[in-house]
Enzyme design. Structure first.
Site, mmCIF file in Angstrom:
data_model
loop_
_atom_site.group_PDB
_atom_site.id
_atom_site.type_symbol
_atom_site.label_atom_id
_atom_site.label_comp_id
_atom_site.label_asym_id
_atom_site.label_seq_id
_atom_site.Cartn_x
_atom_site.Cartn_y
_atom_site.Cartn_z
ATOM 1 C CB SER A 115 10.136 -15.059 8.686
ATOM 2 O OG SER A 115 10.561 -15.191 10.036
ATOM 3 C CG ASP B 74 9.164 -22.966 11.371
ATOM 4 O OD1 ASP B 74 9.106 -22.245 12.395
ATOM 5 O OD2 ASP B 74 9.224 -22.483 10.221
ATOM 6 C CG HIS C 185 8.281 -18.945 11.743
ATOM 7 N ND1 HIS C 185 9.350 -19.625 11.195
ATOM 8 C CD2 HIS C 185 8.538 -17.626 11.570
ATOM 9 C CE1 HIS C 185 10.211 -18.759 10.693
ATOM 10 N NE2 HIS C 185 9.746 -17.526 10.914
#
Length: 370
Positions: free
Chosen positions: A40, A331, A334
């Site tokens: 991600s 977040d 990240h």
């Protein structure tokens, strides 16, 4: 004898077309392809096309992207590979699963990354339909077949061999596998040092497969200080923002072993194919001294809920900071776009403390002479 006007017009048109092709083709040849593999941290939207919960396809993701809409990037705006592309003067890579990846864009490279995956195939099983690393490599083979059908085998080989390749793996093997539950299967199977060694052994196979598929300039990022992510602070109920000790210990064991393995591979191959990016050192500097880089906090996520905004997902009902540039974390896991820009600057110009055996600016200068 007078030359017919139609002939003159046609000749002029052909000449102009040939001149335009002569101008366009060298530029296309000069554009270096960029391929991205991993999780991600580098997924630019492949998971949007998959039936998985590991997605960033709803607001406020993408709030600072030029369209101000979610793109599948786990960021408020541009992500890590986007900023590498911008810094090297390359077009942004398009997710391989996107229908927009065609024509000239195909020759610019592709992003194969998928949120939730790891070095091990059992990492992130809770996300179900994601592109595990062997799936990403299968798609890379398919990509090369598509390019061969367009420009031929020789040009495809040159494009792939001359490309910059980024691969980012490892973090999920800890947070979404080993440390996922107190009695996870991998934790019962391995002590932490043995698990780290096992991960490095498996990563070696992955990297050699990437080499066999044509990668010759492969940037490998180590694992960041995962114990310092807001999610880990929240889960361990950190009182004053102290990083979670066990995930930190994992990164401190894993990274040196990974870096030694990369140097060993380069010696075996006889060339600096694998470039080490010390993400642990880069991120630790940023987290320990956020004010030095113009940030207000490196402990609290901009988007989230609960302690440190580190619980749950970033959604429309989450707490959302008004100034994303003041936060290191977007977040629970990240970085913000601005934090990614600081990290990419280290990739471009950093010393051997961060980039070994050379930084991206040096790579660009060396490869330009080939």
């Amino acid at each position: 004898m007078a030359i017919p006007r139609v002939f003159l017009t046609t000749t002029l048109t052909v000449a102009l077309a040939m001149a335009m092709v002569a101008t366009i083709v060298p530029q296309a040849e000069a554009t270096r392809a960029f391929f991205v593999f991993g999780d991600s941290l580098v997924d630019s939207g492949n998971n949007n096309y998959l039936a998985t919960s590991a997605r960033a396809d709803s607001p406020p993701y993408g709030i600072d992207y030029p369209t101000h809409r979610p793109t599948g990037r786990f960021s408020n705006g541009y992500n890590f590979p986007d900023i590498i592309s911008q810094s090297m003067g390359l077009p942004l890579t398009v997710p391989y699963l996107s229908p927009e990846l065609n024509g000239q864009r195909l020759l610019n490279g592709a992003n194969f990354a998928s949120a939730g995956i790891g070095i091990l195939n059992d990492t992130g099983v809770q996300f179900v339909n994601v592109l595990r690393i062997f799936n990403q490599f299968q798609l890379f083979e398919q990509y090369q077949q598509r390019v061969r059908a367009t420009v031929g085998a020789d040009r495809t080989r040159q494009l792939v061999n001359g490309a910059l390749v980024l691969i980012t793996l490892g973090g999920n093997d800890f947070v979404n596998n080993y440390f996922l539950t107190p009695f996870s299967p991998r934790r019962r199977q391995f002590s932490l040092p043995n698990y780290c060694r096992y991960l490095v052994q498996e990563y070696r196979k992955i990297l050699m497969r990437l080499y066999d598929l044509g990668g010759r300039r492969i940037l490998v990022t180590g694992t960041g200080p995962i114990g310092c992510a807001p999610a880990e602070l929240a889960m361990t109920a950190s009182r004053n923002g102290e990083c979670a000790p066990e995930p930190q210990r994992a990164a401190q064991i894993f990274n040196p072993e990974l870096f030694q393995m990369l140097q060993s591979l380069n010696r075996e191959i006889g060339s600096d194919v694998f470039i080490t990016a010390n993400a642990f050192a880069m991120n630790t500097d940023l987290i320990n001294s956020p004010q030095r880089y113009g940030f207000v906090t490196s402990r609290i996520a901009c988007c989230g809920q609960g302690l440190y905004n580190g619980l749950g997902l970033c959604t429309v009902v989450s707490n959302l900071c008004p100034n994303r540039d003041a936060y290191v974390f977007w977040d629970a896991f990240h970085p913000t776009e601005r934090a990614n820009r600081v990290l990419v600057q280290q990739l471009m110009t950093g010393t051997t403390e961060y980039m070994y055996p050379m930084n991206l600016s040096t790579i660009m200068a060396l490869d330009a002479k080939l």
